[in-house]
Design a protein around this motif. Structure first.
Motif, PDB file in Angstrom:
ATOM      1  N   GLY A 135      49.909  83.780  60.652  1.00  0.00           N
ATOM      2  CA  GLY A 135      51.221  83.450  59.946  1.00  0.00           C
ATOM      3  C   GLY A 135      52.554  83.520  60.716  1.00  0.00           C
ATOM      4  N   THR A 136      52.282  83.305  61.919  1.00  0.00           N
ATOM      5  CA  THR A 136      53.650  83.093  63.047  1.00  0.00           C
ATOM      6  C   THR A 136      53.967  81.782  63.225  1.00  0.00           C
ATOM      7  OG1 THR A 136      52.171  83.486  64.970  1.00  0.00           O
ATOM      8  CG2 THR A 136      52.939  85.570  63.988  1.00  0.00           C
ATOM      9  N   ALA A 186      55.454  75.411  58.512  1.00  0.00           N
ATOM     10  CA  ALA A 186      56.420  76.638  58.274  1.00  0.00           C
ATOM     11  C   ALA A 186      57.667  75.786  58.078  1.00  0.00           C
ATOM     12  CB  ALA A 186      56.400  77.196  59.453  1.00  0.00           C
ATOM     13  N   THR A 238      56.910  85.542  53.246  1.00  0.00           N
ATOM     14  CA  THR A 238      58.277  86.213  53.560  1.00  0.00           C
ATOM     15  C   THR A 238      58.526  86.259  54.950  1.00  0.00           C
ATOM     16  OG1 THR A 238      56.865  88.035  53.584  1.00  0.00           O
ATOM     17  CG2 THR A 238      57.838  87.762  51.579  1.00  0.00           C
ATOM     18  N   PRO A 239      58.861  84.995  55.417  1.00  0.00           N
ATOM     19  CA  PRO A 239      59.312  85.000  56.829  1.00  0.00           C
ATOM     20  C   PRO A 239      60.516  85.685  57.389  1.00  0.00           C
ATOM     21  CG  PRO A 239      60.069  82.940  55.789  1.00  0.00           C
ATOM     22  CD  PRO A 239      59.504  83.824  54.785  1.00  0.00           C
ATOM     23  N   SER A 240      60.263  86.249  58.629  1.00  0.00           N
ATOM     24  CA  SER A 240      61.183  86.885  59.169  1.00  0.00           C
ATOM     25  C   SER A 240      61.184  86.985  60.601  1.00  0.00           C
ATOM     26  CB  SER A 240      61.249  88.470  58.880  1.00  0.00           C
ATOM     27  OG  SER A 240      60.072  89.021  59.064  1.00  0.00           O
ATOM     28  N   THR A 268      58.959  83.953  64.602  1.00  0.00           N
ATOM     29  CA  THR A 268      58.986  84.369  63.321  1.00  0.00           C
ATOM     30  C   THR A 268      57.391  84.466  62.928  1.00  0.00           C
ATOM     31  OG1 THR A 268      58.430  81.979  62.557  1.00  0.00           O
ATOM     32  CG2 THR A 268      60.626  82.810  62.983  1.00  0.00           C
ATOM     33  N   GLN A 269      57.767  85.395  61.710  1.00  0.00           N
ATOM     34  CA  GLN A 269      56.039  85.861  61.063  1.00  0.00           C
ATOM     35  C   GLN A 269      56.399  85.688  59.616  1.00  0.00           C
ATOM     36  OE1 GLN A 269      56.061  89.977  62.469  1.00  0.00           O
ATOM     37  NE2 GLN A 269      58.091  90.478  61.626  1.00  0.00           N
ATOM     38  N   GLY A 270      55.170  85.997  59.028  1.00  0.00           N
ATOM     39  CA  GLY A 270      55.125  86.257  57.411  1.00  0.00           C
ATOM     40  C   GLY A 270      55.063  84.887  56.660  1.00  0.00           C
ATOM     41  N   TRP A 271      54.518  83.685  57.531  1.00  0.00           N
ATOM     42  CA  TRP A 271      54.348  82.460  56.880  1.00  0.00           C
ATOM     43  C   TRP A 271      52.943  82.481  56.379  1.00  0.00           C
ATOM     44  CZ3 TRP A 271      58.540  79.232  56.842  1.00  0.00           C
ATOM     45  CH2 TRP A 271      59.582  79.720  57.864  1.00  0.00           C
ATOM     46  N   SER A 298      56.882  80.248  50.650  1.00  0.00           N
ATOM     47  CA  SER A 298      56.750  80.072  52.029  1.00  0.00           C
ATOM     48  C   SER A 298      56.446  81.469  52.778  1.00  0.00           C
ATOM     49  CB  SER A 298      57.934  79.594  52.681  1.00  0.00           C
ATOM     50  OG  SER A 298      59.049  80.525  52.306  1.00  0.00           O
ATOM     51  N   ALA A 322      52.523  76.916  61.056  1.00  0.00           N
ATOM     52  CA  ALA A 322      52.331  78.505  61.132  1.00  0.00           C
ATOM     53  C   ALA A 322      50.774  78.649  61.763  1.00  0.00           C
ATOM     54  CB  ALA A 322      52.378  79.145  60.079  1.00  0.00           C
TER      55      ALA A 322
END
Length: 229
Positions: free
Chosen positions: A171-172, A145, A120-122, A136-139, A118, A167
């Motif tokens: 990637g957000t 997502a 590195t979502p954060s 969120t970001q990193g998708w 997935s 996403a």
């Protein structure tokens, strides 16, 4: 208070796992018009049955229940029905550890292969206490997502995505959640998407009741409720 980890060898044969909301409802005795107040205090509730358990399995569970000392201590559990997010191939069954090869079982010449996951979502921005969505970001760009009903772990608390989200090309993703955010969260706080857990305590002092059938097979059903801060 001591917090215990759930024994990985124990999986329930039947499970009820849901979010119990905390609302106040008033119905007019004259017109039956209804007013509802949504309050803090929504919590996760679980009822898990383990049947049958052999002597060793029963001992592991009974030992944990004894250590929990009724409602005095907590244990971190997860929803065994939803251990992985929608789109994660592990949600369809067992998947070996990566890297993953091409269909002819070859990988790249440097020994690497394809990655399934997935990203590195954060958190892409801080979120206030009581927030009903997470930025969120990193998708992986333009990929799923989360799906509706997927569980998300954040700062040791458990949330559910209430709608499917794809996403963006960057990637957000903005994810609607329940319950409302327990506490303010900071930028870049990581999301837990694989077996996110919640701290729960036994609902009563009698959860260790253990009826046993001839042949020494034991059946135990426990009720748990989220330990709120």
């Amino acid at each position: 208070m001591t917090e215990y980890a759930w024994p990985a060898a124990l999986r329930p044969s039947r499970l009820s796992f849901y979010l119990q909301h905390n609302t106040l409802r008033f119905v007019s005795p004259v017109s039956r018009a209804t007013q509802v107040l949504r309050r803090d205090g929504a919590r996760w509730i679980a009822e898990a049955s383990f049947d049958p358990l052999n002597r060793i399995q029963a001992g592991v569970l009974e030992g944990l229940l004894a250590a929990l000392a009724g409602s005095a201590n907590t244990v971190r559990i997860w929803d065994w029905r939803r251990e992985y997010r929608t789109g994660d191939p592990r949600s369809q069954g067992e998947v070996p550890a990566g890297p993953y090869s091409f269909s002819d079982a070859t990988i790249f010449t440097d020994g690497t292969g394809l990655v399934v996951g997935s990203g590195t979502p954060s958190l892409a921005a801080g979120a206030a206490h009581g927030a009903l969505s997470l930025q969120t970001q990193g998708w992986w760009p333009n990929a799923v997502a989360v799906g509706a009903g997927d569980h998300i772990g954040l700062a040791g608390r458990l949330y559910m995505a209430t709608a499917p989200v794809v996403a963006s090309g960057a990637g957000t993703a903005t994810i609607p959640i329940a319950p409302p955010l327990r506490a303010a969260a900071s930028l870049a706080e990581p999301l837990v998407l694989t077996t996110p857990t919640v701290a729960m305590r036994l609902a009563s002092d009698d959860e260790g009741a253990n009826p046993t059938r001839p042949g020494r097979f034991t059946a135990i059903t426990i009720r748990l409720e989220e330990a709120l801060p």
